[in-house]
Scaffold this active site. Structure first.
Site, PDB file in Angstrom:
ATOM      1  N   HIS A 104       0.812  -1.224   0.000  1.00 22.46           N
ATOM      2  CA  HIS A 104       0.000   0.000   0.000  1.00 22.46           C
ATOM      3  C   HIS A 104       0.841   1.268   0.000  1.00 22.46           C
ATOM      4  O   HIS A 104       0.315   2.344  -0.247  1.00 22.46           O
ATOM      5  CB  HIS A 104      -0.932   0.009   1.217  1.00 22.46           C
ATOM      6  CG  HIS A 104      -2.032  -1.006   1.122  1.00 22.46           C
ATOM      7  ND1 HIS A 104      -3.341  -0.668   0.866  1.00 22.46           N
ATOM      8  CD2 HIS A 104      -2.012  -2.360   1.213  1.00 22.46           C
ATOM      9  CE1 HIS A 104      -4.083  -1.773   0.816  1.00 22.46           C
ATOM     10  NE2 HIS A 104      -3.295  -2.808   1.031  1.00 22.46           N
ATOM     11  N   ASP A 152       3.421   9.623  -0.772  1.00 22.03           N
ATOM     12  CA  ASP A 152       2.248   8.858  -0.341  1.00 22.03           C
ATOM     13  C   ASP A 152       2.032   7.709  -1.319  1.00 22.03           C
ATOM     14  O   ASP A 152       2.186   7.911  -2.538  1.00 22.03           O
ATOM     15  CB  ASP A 152       1.008   9.777  -0.352  1.00 22.03           C
ATOM     16  CG  ASP A 152       0.042   9.470   0.773  1.00 22.03           C
ATOM     17  OD1 ASP A 152      -0.017   8.300   1.192  1.00 22.03           O
ATOM     18  OD2 ASP A 152      -0.655  10.396   1.229  1.00 22.03           O
TER      19      ASP A 152
HETATM   20  C1  GDG Z   1      -2.157   3.940   3.460  1.00 16.42           C
HETATM   21  C2  GDG Z   1      -1.128   4.598   2.539  1.00 16.42           C
HETATM   22  C3  GDG Z   1      -2.801   4.535   0.681  1.00 16.42           C
HETATM   23  C4  GDG Z   1      -9.075  10.288   7.537  1.00 16.42           C
HETATM   24  N1  GDG Z   1      -9.531  11.138   8.479  1.00 16.42           N
HETATM   25  C5  GDG Z   1     -10.704  10.670   8.910  1.00 16.42           C
HETATM   26  C6  GDG Z   1     -10.982   9.520   8.204  1.00 16.42           C
HETATM   27  N2  GDG Z   1      -9.957   9.307   7.391  1.00 16.42           N
HETATM   28  C7  GDG Z   1      -9.836   8.177   6.453  1.00 16.42           C
HETATM   29  C8  GDG Z   1      -9.994   8.718   5.057  1.00 16.42           C
HETATM   30  C9  GDG Z   1      -9.211   7.706   4.233  1.00 16.42           C
HETATM   31  C10 GDG Z   1      -8.174   7.170   5.223  1.00 16.42           C
HETATM   32  O1  GDG Z   1      -8.547   7.603   6.504  1.00 16.42           O
HETATM   33  C11 GDG Z   1      -6.784   7.736   4.938  1.00 16.42           C
HETATM   34  O2  GDG Z   1      -6.302   7.099   3.779  1.00 16.42           O
HETATM   35  P1  GDG Z   1      -4.993   7.601   3.009  1.00 16.42           P
HETATM   36  O3  GDG Z   1      -4.912   6.867   1.729  1.00 16.42           O
HETATM   37  O4  GDG Z   1      -5.111   9.068   2.774  1.00 16.42           O
HETATM   38  O5  GDG Z   1      -3.751   7.380   3.973  1.00 16.42           O
HETATM   39  P2  GDG Z   1      -3.107   6.193   4.934  1.00 16.42           P
HETATM   40  O6  GDG Z   1      -3.916   6.005   6.146  1.00 16.42           O
HETATM   41  O7  GDG Z   1      -1.724   6.650   5.162  1.00 16.42           O
HETATM   42  O8  GDG Z   1      -3.124   4.822   4.075  1.00 16.42           O
HETATM   43  C12 GDG Z   1      -1.849   5.430   1.476  1.00 16.42           C
HETATM   44  C13 GDG Z   1      -3.711   3.745   1.620  1.00 16.42           C
HETATM   45  O9  GDG Z   1      -2.942   3.033   2.597  1.00 16.42           O
HETATM   46  C14 GDG Z   1      -4.556   2.722   0.844  1.00 16.42           C
HETATM   47  O10 GDG Z   1      -3.754   1.870   0.093  1.00 16.42           O
HETATM   48  O11 GDG Z   1      -3.609   5.358  -0.139  1.00 16.42           O
HETATM   49  O12 GDG Z   1      -0.918   6.008   0.598  1.00 16.42           O
HETATM   50  O13 GDG Z   1      -0.243   5.431   3.303  1.00 16.42           O
HETATM   51  O14 GDG Z   1     -10.043   6.657   3.817  1.00 16.42           O
HETATM   52  O15 GDG Z   1     -11.353   8.805   4.757  1.00 16.42           O
HETATM   53  N3  GDG Z   1     -12.114   8.814   8.386  1.00 16.42           N
HETATM   54  C15 GDG Z   1     -12.996   9.288   9.307  1.00 16.42           C
HETATM   55  N4  GDG Z   1     -12.761  10.410  10.055  1.00 16.42           N
HETATM   56  C16 GDG Z   1     -11.635  11.119   9.889  1.00 16.42           C
HETATM   57  O16 GDG Z   1     -11.429  12.121  10.575  1.00 16.42           O
HETATM   58  N5  GDG Z   1     -14.155   8.627   9.481  1.00 16.42           N
END
Ligand code: GDG
Length: 484
Positions: free
Chosen positions: A174, A386
């Site tokens: 990921h 990222d």
């Molecule tokens: C890893 C990789 C890759 C965020 N704030 C809240 C909330 N979120 C949820 C978002 C989103 C998730 O968290 C964050 O996803 P990201 O992709 O931006 O980042 P990572 O957590 O670092 O994930 C990344 C991912 O895996 C998938 O392969 O894209 O690059 O680092 O879904 O919605 N959800 C809620 N409240 C919040 O305040 N409910």
């Protein structure tokens, strides 16, 4: 026969393995509660998990004293099984906070300044990966499709082979995969590559990640041969074929699009504007992490206010930071830095009735999250690096009024797919990011709509269900039950 077809005709059991189980367990007094925590991956995999009699294995996020098995058995609504891998506090400290998050995480995100290596942590990582493999072997039959996820579990494939498992093993990373220059700094880099080559199918987020992996293999094993066709390469290594591909992960577009039109989300979005009294709002939303570029974003916002004084009193930044890894000193230091920066910038520019940065250190519930996505005119998503960044895609899917502008780091995996509609920035370029923010602010309604249409089309077309199908249908030809 491909894996998806074989699931229809003679369903294989899908065994998904990840560091964390998608559940949240809490204790209040003597009362335990458990709830499933839905995320993109869970939503995407659920239909296949149901039809393929799936099992999901992972750490439930609580201490081994917790009655996890009883609690998991109460989650009857899922239609597939969850199996816990118990980890002690020492395991978590060494395997997860240690090797995974102090060595692999910074190295794979090109942030060598945060990288350190400790042999005991590495040995714990090896042991915990073996423990995961042991649990997988207990849960998976011969006719299983085993799919391991992410950087915490790079060695599970090899540990399974050592346990005599011969069937098809798939892996998806990921986070980014680094170039050989970086990867070689890891004292156990050869060991890690050798272990990864025990999988049959390895998926990356982007073409660049896959290229980096192939470059590392050229360094590690010059004798390996490779053929490429479109998005895939086949690596011939010590008499085995390993399939390498890239599969940008995505979100459930429909879910975000539908929920964003709900009256409660519309109300939340309206309320955010009422509450923050600014003509336009830019949104930053990240887990607390040094890869996300939050201090640089604050500085870019400050630069924009300096360079373009007409923004003062008109454009505010809402920055939501989700608490994460706070027991790690570095993350606490990052939080302190953000507190100070926001305080300094606010004291410089605040006016009666207007605050430049609304900085919230908390998690939002789903309606609030979508309210922010729908209501903010600009999303300022500027990670230093990222794997993908799902927030960028969720923002587009929630922009049901087509008013928003996406300002996105060129170093997010999502940049490649979203380049045509977003304003791409280099997050280290504070001036450039400030200029992009201004360009987003003054962009005409027509141009916003045109760009958002492109973005939403892309996210809708390549949603997370397509991602699962894509990955599973790329699985190499079935081995027979004896693994030949
Ligand atoms: C890893 C990789 C890759 C965020 N704030 C809240 C909330 N979120 C949820 C978002 C989103 C998730 O968290 C964050 O996803 P990201 O992709 O931006 O980042 P990572 O957590 O670092 O994930 C990344 C991912 O895996 C998938 O392969 O894209 O690059 O680092 O879904 O919605 N959800 C809620 N409240 C919040 O305040 N409910």
């Amino acid at each position: 026969m491909q894996i998806l077809d074989s699931m229809d005709a003679n369903p294989k059991k899908l065994v998904v393995v990840s560091n964390r189980l998608p559940v949240a367990i809490h204790r209040e007094g003597d009362e335990w509660t458990i709830r499933s925590s839905p995320g993109g991956l869970v939503t995407a995999l659920a239909p296949t998990m149901r039809s393929a009699r799936g099992v999901w294995l992972g750490w439930p996020g609580c201490s081994p004293e917790t009655p996890t098995d009883q609690l998991l058995a109460t989650l009857t609504e899922l239609d597939y099984q969850l199996q816990a891998v118990d980890l002690s506090e020492d395991d978590i400290s060494r395997y997860y906070r240690g090797f995974a998050n102090r060595s692999l995480w910074p190295l794979f995100h090109d942030l060598l300044g945060h990288f350190s290596f400790n042999t005991d942590d590495w040995l714990a990582y090896v042991r915990v990966n073996q423990r995961f493999a042991q649990r997988v072997r207990e849960c998976a039959g011969h006719n299983s499709f085993i799919w391991v996820h992410d950087y915490q579990l790079l060695l599970v494939g090899r540990a399974l082979r050592e346990l005599g498992v011969t069937q098809h093993l798939a892996f998806f990373l990921h986070i980014p995969f680094p170039s050989p220059d970086l990867f070689r700094r890891l004292p156990v880099s050869r060991d890690v590559l050798e272990a990864m080559l025990q999988y049959d199918h390895i998926g990356f987020q982007t073409a660049q990640d896959k290229r980096n992996f192939i470059q590392c293999i050229k360094w590690f094993s010059p004798a390996s041969r490779r053929t490429s066709f479109r998005r895939q390469s086949i690596l011939r290594h010590e008499g085995r074929d390993i399939k390498l591909g890239y599969y940008p992960i995505s979100i459930d577009f429909k879910e975000f699009n539908d929920l964003a039109q709900d009256q409660r989300v519309a109300d939340a979005s309206w309320y955010i504007h009422e509450n923050f009294a600014s003509e336009a709002l830019a949104l930053g939303l990240d887990r607390l992490d040094y890869t996300k570029g939050i201090p640089e974003r604050f500085l870019a916002f400050e630069r924009a206010l300096d360079k373009y004084p007409e923004l003062v009193g008109k454009l505010s930044l809402i920055q939501v930071v989700i608490p994460s890894r706070l027991n790690v000193e570095e993350y606490q230091a990052l939080k302190n830095e953000l507190d100070q920066l926001a305080g300094r910038i606010n004291s410089r520019f605040s006016q009666q009735g207007w605050t430049p940065i609304h900085y919230q250190f908390r998690e939002l519930d789903r309606e609030q999250l979508l309210g922010h996505y729908r209501g903010c005119e600009i999303a300022l998503i500027t990670p230093l690096r990222d794997g993908m960044n799902l927030v960028a895609k969720e923002y587009c899917a929630s922009q049901v009024d087509f008013r928003g502008v996406l300002v996105l780091s060129e170093f997010a995996g999502a940049a490649r797919q979203l380049a045509k509609g977003a304003l791409l920035v280099n997050p280290y370029d504070i001036d450039g990011t400030a200029d992009a923010l201004y360009a987003a602010y003054i962009m005409s309604a027509e141009e916003r709509r045109r760009r958002m249409r492109i973005l939403r089309h892309e996210v809708r077309r390549n949603d997370v269900r397509r991602w699962v199908q894509w990955f599973l249908s790329d699985a190499p030809l079935d081995k027979d039950e004896s693994g030949n």
